[in-house]
Design a protein around this motif. Structure first.
Motif, mmCIF file in Angstrom:
data_model
loop_
_atom_site.group_PDB
_atom_site.id
_atom_site.type_symbol
_atom_site.label_atom_id
_atom_site.label_comp_id
_atom_site.label_asym_id
_atom_site.label_seq_id
_atom_site.Cartn_x
_atom_site.Cartn_y
_atom_site.Cartn_z
ATOM 1 N N VAL A 1 45.565 -28.304 7.621
ATOM 2 C CA VAL A 1 46.460 -27.359 8.279
ATOM 3 C C VAL A 1 47.917 -27.765 8.037
ATOM 4 C CG1 VAL A 1 47.185 -26.342 10.480
ATOM 5 C CG2 VAL A 1 44.766 -26.876 10.080
ATOM 6 N N ILE A 2 48.699 -26.844 7.492
ATOM 7 C CA ILE A 2 50.135 -27.045 7.293
ATOM 8 C C ILE A 2 50.842 -26.037 8.199
ATOM 9 C CG2 ILE A 2 52.026 -27.139 5.619
ATOM 10 C CD1 ILE A 2 49.736 -27.127 3.432
ATOM 11 N N LEU A 3 51.760 -26.521 9.016
ATOM 12 C CA LEU A 3 52.425 -25.602 9.939
ATOM 13 C C LEU A 3 53.920 -25.862 9.984
ATOM 14 C CD1 LEU A 3 53.321 -26.708 13.098
ATOM 15 C CD2 LEU A 3 50.915 -27.326 13.014
ATOM 16 N N ALA A 4 54.661 -24.794 10.282
ATOM 17 C CA ALA A 4 56.113 -24.878 10.457
ATOM 18 C C ALA A 4 56.497 -23.844 11.502
ATOM 19 C CB ALA A 4 56.835 -24.596 9.139
ATOM 20 N N THR A 5 56.892 -24.303 12.688
ATOM 21 C CA THR A 5 57.279 -23.388 13.753
ATOM 22 C C THR A 5 58.724 -23.639 14.158
ATOM 23 O OG1 THR A 5 56.795 -22.593 15.988
ATOM 24 C CG2 THR A 5 56.318 -24.903 15.549
ATOM 25 N N THR A 6 59.476 -22.568 14.323
ATOM 26 C CA THR A 6 60.897 -22.698 14.669
ATOM 27 C C THR A 6 61.116 -22.874 16.166
ATOM 28 O OG1 THR A 6 61.174 -20.309 14.908
ATOM 29 C CG2 THR A 6 61.521 -21.240 12.710
ATOM 30 N N ALA A 7 60.107 -22.559 16.981
ATOM 31 C CA ALA A 7 60.213 -22.731 18.433
ATOM 32 C C ALA A 7 58.797 -22.709 18.993
ATOM 33 C CB ALA A 7 61.058 -21.622 19.065
ATOM 34 N N VAL B 1 64.534 -14.309 15.668
ATOM 35 C CA VAL B 1 64.546 -15.185 16.832
ATOM 36 C C VAL B 1 63.687 -16.422 16.581
ATOM 37 C CG1 VAL B 1 64.042 -15.370 19.293
ATOM 38 C CG2 VAL B 1 64.978 -13.244 18.379
ATOM 39 N N SER B 2 62.417 -16.219 16.217
ATOM 40 C CA SER B 2 61.514 -17.349 15.978
ATOM 41 C C SER B 2 60.355 -16.894 15.106
ATOM 42 C CB SER B 2 60.992 -17.909 17.310
ATOM 43 O OG SER B 2 60.311 -16.898 18.029
ATOM 44 N N ILE B 3 59.644 -17.859 14.522
ATOM 45 C CA ILE B 3 58.518 -17.546 13.640
ATOM 46 C C ILE B 3 57.684 -18.806 13.448
ATOM 47 C CG2 ILE B 3 59.376 -18.166 11.350
ATOM 48 C CD1 ILE B 3 57.895 -14.738 12.189
ATOM 49 N N CYS B 4 56.451 -18.634 13.023
ATOM 50 C CA CYS B 4 55.597 -19.768 12.648
ATOM 51 C C CYS B 4 54.910 -19.440 11.331
ATOM 52 C CB CYS B 4 54.555 -20.038 13.732
ATOM 53 S SG CYS B 4 53.397 -21.368 13.310
ATOM 54 N N GLN B 5 54.952 -20.371 10.397
ATOM 55 C CA GLN B 5 54.211 -20.227 9.146
ATOM 56 C C GLN B 5 53.098 -21.268 9.145
ATOM 57 O OE1 GLN B 5 52.649 -18.901 6.856
ATOM 58 N NE2 GLN B 5 54.170 -18.424 5.300
ATOM 59 N N ALA B 6 51.895 -20.821 8.849
ATOM 60 C CA ALA B 6 50.754 -21.726 8.755
ATOM 61 C C ALA B 6 50.025 -21.462 7.443
ATOM 62 C CB ALA B 6 49.814 -21.527 9.936
ATOM 63 N N GLY C 1 57.380 -10.286 18.404
ATOM 64 C CA GLY C 1 58.334 -11.265 17.880
ATOM 65 C C GLY C 1 59.503 -10.659 17.137
ATOM 66 N N PHE C 2 59.500 -9.328 16.942
ATOM 67 C CA PHE C 2 60.597 -8.663 16.251
ATOM 68 C C PHE C 2 61.618 -8.165 17.274
ATOM 69 C CE2 PHE C 2 56.978 -7.893 13.354
ATOM 70 C CZ PHE C 2 57.477 -8.503 12.207
ATOM 71 N N ALA C 3 62.898 -8.335 16.984
ATOM 72 C CA ALA C 3 63.954 -7.795 17.833
ATOM 73 C C ALA C 3 64.269 -6.388 17.343
ATOM 74 C CB ALA C 3 65.200 -8.666 17.771
ATOM 75 N N LEU C 4 64.014 -5.398 18.197
ATOM 76 C CA LEU C 4 64.129 -4.002 17.784
ATOM 77 C C LEU C 4 64.824 -3.174 18.852
ATOM 78 C CD1 LEU C 4 60.407 -3.585 16.696
ATOM 79 C CD2 LEU C 4 62.315 -3.783 15.118
ATOM 80 N N LEU C 5 65.407 -2.060 18.422
ATOM 81 C CA LEU C 5 65.840 -1.018 19.348
ATOM 82 C C LEU C 5 64.785 0.079 19.282
ATOM 83 C CD1 LEU C 5 69.663 -0.528 18.729
ATOM 84 C CD2 LEU C 5 68.556 -1.745 20.581
ATOM 85 N N ALA C 6 64.299 0.504 20.441
ATOM 86 C CA ALA C 6 63.265 1.534 20.451
ATOM 87 C C ALA C 6 63.625 2.633 21.435
ATOM 88 C CB ALA C 6 61.908 0.933 20.819
#
Length: 594
Positions: free
Chosen positions: A56-62, A152-157, A240-245
């Motif tokens: 498992v390879i992971l990278a999380t910003t928060a 804002v934030s994301i995780c790649q695995a 996780g997406f910042a949107l106007l709706a």
């Protein structure tokens, strides 16, 4: 023919509709693209789940944000049992899923501490590189890169099969809609297959199967129940997406039959600033609230200009140094807020005592030694006056060599030698230094002592220039405009969207100070309550010419030269230039030579 579907597909907005039960009835291609329901990956993998022995390879910003609610406890299944890890940490790691005795490799930073983290390792014979950057996360395995962008934030695995050590899964845009966040996978959830042009069917399923967002879901229910007439351009975080709706009811007579939802992207703050002022306000408010929640309360008391990732990193470092009672070197361009930060450090530090400030550039070189170190039997000097407290030395780059030597002695020995004295005087002073980036050039040229420079820069904070955190301009411009109006007792003014566009496209060599001066002039020139781009006067900068522009200039110059050589005879010039009559006269008209 489904007319509604055709209308939605022709819109530039992401849109979907649902019935009263929350079942999705229509969704357009823009919405599928926005939420990652339509896969453009060049690679493919089959469905499955994590199995013991998988790498498992992971990278999380928060940690815990937009990563399947990943917790420090979840990491135990890949061998990470570190009590120091906590939610919101930035983490890059490589480990084996349910592989007892296999030691993982990982790095972490506290949330807001930095905007970059790198991990390069060869793990069980596999070369792996992990990079967490500002707005992008990438994992490289055997020269293949799996990257994903974020706001804002994301995780790649990336998961490697325990038998073949080939990639069996990676995160891609839309993993929240597919319920494939890393936390979920580590807790045993399955993932679906992925391949080029693969599309996930949404129509006929409940919207909560694909779209998550607390405020968004609350507003949907209020509209369906008739408690609210609708919502327009509201800032939401969805998957996780910042949107106007905008959420609007679909009526069948007096009854509400369903809902239509349309989205606009606000992930790129700079682009949004150019497009619409209200969108900027929503994005900035959400961004600021998110960043302030990630900072401990005591760090939030440090005053800096802005709340971008770059300024949060400055605030965190400055706060840590403020609590250590060490000397601090603040370096940065003029107008970046260096003095404000220094005074703020003095206010939050544990040390009490007096606080003095000396601007080294404002004192004549011949008087500076006495100003700082005093004179035997005369003035005490800044060091003695600040004894037991803090002394701020501004613009130390211009210190004469003799003063540099005495300053180095004071830092090393914690004692000073007043002018005319034969014995040193002990002092207990915390020093805060301010200098510009050109100080490094002064060291290289020999005009500033290298040993003193290394002493000063042992504990340093570098202030970014305004052009390096332009996402803060909206907040700063609003604050400064409000202060300017109060200072000069004029009516409240607001900047138009085009005015902000003009501000955002300028590089601000004078930083915050220049921004304030420009806004002062704009507020004075504007007779209405709106500041338009015409009111904002910026220095004209000659942009570099493109190849086409350069060639056109040369062509015009050459035609002028030939005309002069031919005494203005156009027939001769046309023949010498070997141009047809129509092309020749077209060029004269184009270059204003007719």
């Amino acid at each position: 023919m489904d007319i509604l579907q055709n209308v939605m597909d022709s819109s530039s907005h992401a849109m979907f509709t649902m019935d009263r039960q929350g079942i999705v009835t229509h969704i357009n291609q823009q919405a599928k693209e926005r939420f990652g329901l339509f896969n453009h990956s060049l690679y493919a993998h089959s469905a499955g789940r994590l199995e013991p022995g998988d790498l498992v390879i992971l990278a999380t910003t928060a940690m815990g944000a937009d990563d399947g609610n990943l917790t420090p406890e979840d990491l135990a299944v890949i061998g990470i049992r570190d009590p120091r890890l906590r939610p919101n940490d930035i983490l890059a790691a490589v480990g084996v899923y349910k592989g007892p005795g296999v030691k993982p490799v990982y790095k972490y930073l506290r949330g807001g501490e930095s905007v970059g983290l790198h991990l390069d390792v060869t793990f069980q014979g596999v070369p792996i590189s992990v990079h967490i950057g500002d707005k992008q996360v990438a994992v490289e395995v055997r020269e293949k890169v799996y990257s994903i962008t974020y706001f804002v934030s994301i995780c790649q695995a990336v998961i490697l099969d325990h038998r073949t050590r080939q990639v069996k899964f990676w995160e891609e845009k839309g993993y929240s809609a597919r319920k494939e966040g890393l936390g979920s996978l580590l807790r045993g959830s399955t993932y679906i297959a992925k391949g080029p042009d693969q599309e996930i069917c949404v129509v006929g399923y409940h919207f909560k199967d694909f779209f998550e967002g607390e405020l968004f879901e609350k507003h949907l229910r209020q509209v369906l129940d008739g408690q609210a007439p609708g919502f327009s351009d509201v800032a939401y975080e969805i998957n996780g997406f910042a949107l106007l709706a905008s959420i609007l009811p679909i009526r069948d007579g007096e009854e509400i039959a369903g809902i239509i939802v349309k989205f606009r992207n606000i992930e790129d703050i700079r682009t949004t600033i150019m497009e619409r002022n209200t969108a900027i306000a929503a994005a900035e408010r959400k961004y600021r609230e998110s960043s302030e929640r990630s900072l401990p309360e005591e760090e939030g008391s440090l005053q800096t200009y802005g709340s971008s990732a770059a300024m949060r990193a400055v605030r965190r470092r400055a706060y840590k140094l403020s609590q250590m009672d060490c000397n601090i070197f603040i370096i940065g361009e003029t107008g970046t807020g260096r003095t404000k930060l220094a005074k703020s450090i003095q206010q939050v530090q544990p040390r009490g005592g007096p606080f003095l400030q000396t601007d080294c550039s404002a004192v004549a070189p011949g008087l500076l030694e006495e100003q700082l170190f005093g004179r035997e039997g005369g003035v005490p000097g800044s060091f003695l006056e600040a004894d037991g407290g803090t002394l701020l030395l501004d613009e130390v780059g211009g210190l004469p060599m003799n003063v540099q030597a005495k300053l180095l002695y004071a830092i090393r020995r914690r004692e000073i030698m007043p002018v005319g004295a034969s014995t040193p005087v002990p002092v207990d002073v915390r020093l805060l230094f301010i200098a510009g980036p050109e100080l490094r050039d002064e060291v290289d040229s020999g005009r500033f002592r290298q040993d003193l420079y290394y002493r000063l820069s042992a504990f340093s904070v570098e202030m970014p220039s305004l052009r390096d955190h332009k996402e803060d301009i909206y907040l700063l411009a609003n604050q400064l405009t409000e202060q300017i109006c109060q200072r000069y007792h004029i009516s409240e003014k607001t900047l138009s969207g085009e005015a902000f566009s003009k501000l955002i496209n300028y590089d601000w060599p004078g930083n915050l100070r220049e921004l304030e001066n420009v806004l002062e002039g704009a507020a004075a020139l504007s007779d209405s309550d709106i500041i338009y781009p015409e009111h904002i006067h910026l220095p004209t900068e000659s942009a570099p010419l493109t190849l086409r522009q350069h060639l056109r200039q040369e062509e015009k110059r050459f035609i002028q030269q030939v005309l002069a050589q031919c005494g203005g005879d156009r027939q001769k010039a046309m023949k010498q230039l070997d141009l047809s009559r129509s092309v020749f006269y077209e060029r004269l008209k184009e270059y204003g030579l007719h």
